[in-house]
Motif scaffolding. Sequence first.
Motif, PDB file in Angstrom:
ATOM      1  N   ARG A 167      38.159  30.661  41.169  1.00 47.15           N
ATOM      2  CA  ARG A 167      36.872  31.382  41.101  1.00 47.15           C
ATOM      3  C   ARG A 167      37.040  32.801  40.561  1.00 47.15           C
ATOM      4  O   ARG A 167      36.152  33.323  39.878  1.00 47.15           O
ATOM      5  N   ILE A 168      38.166  33.449  40.853  1.00 46.48           N
ATOM      6  CA  ILE A 168      38.422  34.779  40.290  1.00 46.48           C
ATOM      7  C   ILE A 168      38.531  34.690  38.772  1.00 46.48           C
ATOM      8  O   ILE A 168      37.958  35.498  38.038  1.00 46.48           O
ATOM      9  N   VAL A 169      39.281  33.691  38.284  1.00 48.41           N
ATOM     10  CA  VAL A 169      39.451  33.535  36.840  1.00 48.41           C
ATOM     11  C   VAL A 169      38.120  33.228  36.164  1.00 48.41           C
ATOM     12  O   VAL A 169      37.790  33.801  35.122  1.00 48.41           O
ATOM     13  N   LEU A 170      37.329  32.345  36.760  1.00 49.90           N
ATOM     14  CA  LEU A 170      36.067  31.958  36.132  1.00 49.90           C
ATOM     15  C   LEU A 170      35.071  33.107  36.049  1.00 49.90           C
ATOM     16  O   LEU A 170      34.286  33.177  35.103  1.00 49.90           O
ATOM     17  N   ARG A 171      35.085  33.999  37.049  1.00 58.64           N
ATOM     18  CA  ARG A 171      34.164  35.146  36.924  1.00 58.64           C
ATOM     19  C   ARG A 171      34.805  36.315  36.191  1.00 58.64           C
ATOM     20  O   ARG A 171      34.111  37.251  35.793  1.00 58.64           O
ATOM     21  N   GLY A 172      36.135  36.291  36.028  1.00 60.83           N
ATOM     22  CA  GLY A 172      36.811  37.241  35.156  1.00 60.83           C
ATOM     23  C   GLY A 172      37.049  38.624  35.716  1.00 60.83           C
ATOM     24  O   GLY A 172      37.430  39.530  34.972  1.00 60.83           O
ATOM     25  N   ASN A 173      36.838  38.818  37.015  1.00 59.38           N
ATOM     26  CA  ASN A 173      37.050  40.145  37.601  1.00 59.38           C
ATOM     27  C   ASN A 173      37.425  40.025  39.071  1.00 59.38           C
ATOM     28  O   ASN A 173      37.371  38.932  39.644  1.00 59.38           O
ATOM     29  N   ILE A 174      37.801  41.152  39.670  1.00 55.41           N
ATOM     30  CA  ILE A 174      38.190  41.163  41.082  1.00 55.41           C
ATOM     31  C   ILE A 174      37.166  41.916  41.933  1.00 55.41           C
ATOM     32  O   ILE A 174      37.502  42.497  42.962  1.00 55.41           O
ATOM     33  N   HIS A 175      35.912  41.869  41.495  1.00 49.58           N
ATOM     34  CA  HIS A 175      34.821  42.395  42.307  1.00 49.58           C
ATOM     35  C   HIS A 175      34.431  41.344  43.353  1.00 49.58           C
ATOM     36  O   HIS A 175      34.693  40.155  43.170  1.00 49.58           O
ATOM     37  N   ASN A 176      33.796  41.777  44.407  1.00 54.19           N
ATOM     38  CA  ASN A 176      33.201  40.809  45.333  1.00 54.19           C
ATOM     39  C   ASN A 176      31.980  40.175  44.671  1.00 54.19           C
ATOM     40  O   ASN A 176      31.395  40.743  43.747  1.00 54.19           O
ATOM     41  N   TYR A 199      35.167  35.191  47.453  1.00 51.15           N
ATOM     42  CA  TYR A 199      34.109  36.108  47.033  1.00 51.15           C
ATOM     43  C   TYR A 199      34.194  37.469  47.715  1.00 51.15           C
ATOM     44  O   TYR A 199      33.728  38.459  47.170  1.00 51.15           O
ATOM     45  N   LYS A 200      34.790  37.513  48.878  1.00 47.65           N
ATOM     46  CA  LYS A 200      35.032  38.774  49.581  1.00 47.65           C
ATOM     47  C   LYS A 200      36.547  38.947  49.652  1.00 47.65           C
ATOM     48  O   LYS A 200      37.194  38.532  50.608  1.00 47.65           O
ATOM     49  N   LEU A 201      37.097  39.563  48.623  1.00 45.62           N
ATOM     50  CA  LEU A 201      38.545  39.570  48.432  1.00 45.62           C
ATOM     51  C   LEU A 201      39.301  40.356  49.494  1.00 45.62           C
ATOM     52  O   LEU A 201      40.511  40.184  49.635  1.00 45.62           O
ATOM     53  N   GLU A 202      38.614  41.194  50.252  1.00 41.31           N
ATOM     54  CA  GLU A 202      39.281  41.919  51.334  1.00 41.31           C
ATOM     55  C   GLU A 202      39.752  40.987  52.446  1.00 41.31           C
ATOM     56  O   GLU A 202      40.529  41.380  53.324  1.00 41.31           O
ATOM     57  N   LEU A 203      39.307  39.718  52.413  1.00 38.96           N
ATOM     58  CA  LEU A 203      39.733  38.726  53.406  1.00 38.96           C
ATOM     59  C   LEU A 203      41.051  38.053  53.021  1.00 38.96           C
ATOM     60  O   LEU A 203      41.617  37.308  53.818  1.00 38.96           O
ATOM     61  N   ILE A 242      47.124  41.281  41.841  1.00 39.64           N
ATOM     62  CA  ILE A 242      46.049  42.250  42.030  1.00 39.64           C
ATOM     63  C   ILE A 242      46.312  43.117  43.258  1.00 39.64           C
ATOM     64  O   ILE A 242      46.858  42.656  44.264  1.00 39.64           O
ATOM     65  N   TYR A 243      45.933  44.358  43.128  1.00 37.84           N
ATOM     66  CA  TYR A 243      46.042  45.301  44.241  1.00 37.84           C
ATOM     67  C   TYR A 243      44.642  45.436  44.847  1.00 37.84           C
ATOM     68  O   TYR A 243      43.717  45.929  44.207  1.00 37.84           O
ATOM     69  N   ILE A 244      44.485  44.940  46.085  1.00 38.04           N
ATOM     70  CA  ILE A 244      43.162  44.994  46.720  1.00 38.04           C
ATOM     71  C   ILE A 244      43.243  45.614  48.122  1.00 38.04           C
ATOM     72  O   ILE A 244      42.324  45.468  48.917  1.00 38.04           O
ATOM     73  N   GLY A 245      44.354  46.305  48.404  1.00 36.04           N
ATOM     74  CA  GLY A 245      44.493  46.988  49.689  1.00 36.04           C
ATOM     75  C   GLY A 245      44.918  46.059  50.806  1.00 36.04           C
ATOM     76  O   GLY A 245      45.333  44.924  50.586  1.00 36.04           O
ATOM     77  N   LYS A 246      44.770  46.539  52.018  1.00 31.47           N
ATOM     78  CA  LYS A 246      45.113  45.754  53.198  1.00 31.47           C
ATOM     79  C   LYS A 246      43.952  44.838  53.587  1.00 31.47           C
ATOM     80  O   LYS A 246      42.865  44.913  53.021  1.00 31.47           O
ATOM     81  N   PHE A 247      44.204  44.018  54.571  1.00 30.15           N
ATOM     82  CA  PHE A 247      43.188  43.111  55.107  1.00 30.15           C
ATOM     83  C   PHE A 247      41.962  43.902  55.569  1.00 30.15           C
ATOM     84  O   PHE A 247      42.074  44.898  56.297  1.00 30.15           O
ATOM     85  N   LEU A 248      40.791  43.504  55.119  1.00 29.48           N
ATOM     86  CA  LEU A 248      39.491  44.095  55.453  1.00 29.48           C
ATOM     87  C   LEU A 248      39.300  45.517  54.918  1.00 29.48           C
ATOM     88  O   LEU A 248      38.424  46.241  55.377  1.00 29.48           O
ATOM     89  N   ASP A 249      40.117  45.894  53.937  1.00 36.12           N
ATOM     90  CA  ASP A 249      39.990  47.232  53.344  1.00 36.12           C
ATOM     91  C   ASP A 249      38.896  47.207  52.275  1.00 36.12           C
ATOM     92  O   ASP A 249      39.050  46.605  51.217  1.00 36.12           O
ATOM     93  N   LEU A 250      37.788  47.871  52.567  1.00 35.95           N
ATOM     94  CA  LEU A 250      36.670  47.920  51.625  1.00 35.95           C
ATOM     95  C   LEU A 250      36.667  49.176  50.773  1.00 35.95           C
ATOM     96  O   LEU A 250      35.894  49.291  49.822  1.00 35.95           O
ATOM     97  N   SER A 251      37.527  50.135  51.115  1.00 34.80           N
ATOM     98  CA  SER A 251      37.541  51.411  50.392  1.00 34.80           C
ATOM     99  C   SER A 251      38.573  51.443  49.276  1.00 34.80           C
ATOM    100  O   SER A 251      38.606  52.395  48.491  1.00 34.80           O
ATOM    101  N   CYS A 252      39.401  50.416  49.187  1.00 41.92           N
ATOM    102  CA  CYS A 252      40.488  50.401  48.201  1.00 41.92           C
ATOM    103  C   CYS A 252      39.937  50.314  46.774  1.00 41.92           C
ATOM    104  O   CYS A 252      39.010  49.557  46.499  1.00 41.92           O
ATOM    105  N   ASN A 302      40.392  46.803  31.293  1.00 40.47           N
ATOM    106  CA  ASN A 302      39.697  47.331  32.458  1.00 40.47           C
ATOM    107  C   ASN A 302      40.506  46.998  33.709  1.00 40.47           C
ATOM    108  O   ASN A 302      40.962  45.870  33.877  1.00 40.47           O
ATOM    109  N   ASP A 303      40.657  47.981  34.600  1.00 43.73           N
ATOM    110  CA  ASP A 303      41.484  47.803  35.798  1.00 43.73           C
ATOM    111  C   ASP A 303      41.028  46.644  36.672  1.00 43.73           C
ATOM    112  O   ASP A 303      41.841  46.003  37.341  1.00 43.73           O
ATOM    113  N   GLU A 304      39.714  46.380  36.696  1.00 46.33           N
ATOM    114  CA  GLU A 304      39.185  45.372  37.605  1.00 46.33           C
ATOM    115  C   GLU A 304      38.781  44.074  36.899  1.00 46.33           C
ATOM    116  O   GLU A 304      38.125  43.229  37.485  1.00 46.33           O
TER     117      GLU A 304
END
Length: 437
Positions: A72-81, A92-96, A127-137, A190-192
């Motif tokens: 699903r990440i590849v198909l949408r092409g980004n690491i946004h939620n 869809y919520k990558l912090e998980l 991908i760098y998405i921070g720690k578990f449940l990190d929404l500020s990364c 683009n970074d994301e």
Amino acid sequence: MLLEFRAKNYKSFKDELVFSMIPAPKQKGLDYSILSEKIRKKEYKGLSSAVVYGANASGKTNIIGAMDTFKRIVLRGNIHNAENSSPNMAAYKLELIPNNSDECEEPVSFFIKFIEEGHIFEYSFSIYIGKFLDLSCKRKVIKECLKINDVISFDREDSVLKVTPSQDYMDKFGENTKDIIDNIVKKNLNDEELFLTNGFKNIFDSKVANIIINWLNAEFNVIYRADNMQFIPPKTAKIEEISFINDIINEGAKLFGINSNGLVYVSDDNGKTSLGSSFMNNKGKEAIIPAEIYESYGTIRFANMFPLVTLVLVTGGVLVVDEFDASIHPMVLMNIINIFHNDELNKKHAQLIFNTHNPIFLNSNLFRRDEIKFVERDDDSHCSILYSLSDFGTAGRGGVRKNEDYMKNYFVDRYGAIRDIDFTPIMERLWEERKEV
């Protein structure tokens, strides 16, 4: 044909998960389970099936979740939620995603290797998405690489990207190719965002990118949870196509077991398609009622599953299912597995991967040792590991031979991936406490 999938720092798989569909060396017997394709005079082999065992909460579903998330990440092409009602919320919520025991911020990595249209593709990203449940990364793609037939098409590390242009691209721009590529890269990295589904697809090689994207979208069928397995004909399907699907379902359903005269897909005035059940009343008139009112849950599950199985076999895709056998009789599943193992019926090299708790499939006459996989989770670290029955070898006290009783050995804890559970102390304590009241 899927050859290998890897993931690292995905939920309970803190260390790298390697899910291989490549036959293990020195494995003999059940050769009909081996798929073979030639690419540039070299033969590549893959397994037609794999079954995964493990205790509850061991991490079996996390393997399928990792495949689904990657796709699903590849198909949408980004690491946004993204917004979605899928049961696999981590997609869809990558912090998980990150392992919740990480003390420092570790990247999450994915890798896939597969054969399609006469080429071997290897695609990976970290991908760098921070720690578990990190929404500020501030999220970032830190690595990304695509290889085709062992040749690197592009290699990305942080903000540095090296692209190997196709011959057509070089012929078009000649000696200015390098400068043009450097300029394009600066404007399209683009970074994301994944370079594969953005810059590479739009500028460098849309044909190659589309082969990968179409394979993931149409051939790599990942069902995160069995009750989420549902075949819905597309709105563009023609009447004759719907009729053929209904015929296939009913032929199978009559063998499986059905309460009504038949199962049919029907569309309402808004174009929404749902599964109905045909019912003849006393006056001989036919009525269509919702299948869930009249049919058993097992029959409905079969009706949703069987068209997907036939579609995968016809297209040569991969079907990955969590708890594939839920509410389905083992003999039905046995027959479906045997179809995937049948060279005359599995002409397009389709593959079936599923996890289960049912020990009946631990059968040396059904699966090769490299097709039987186990997941075990450490009680202290809560981290999962994956291994195959073939990893035990054949020699010594710990060896596993192909004529052994796999089911019996599993229940006496020869292979691990099982828990000795006894609720008796809990119930004894319950009765003791009731005496005191």
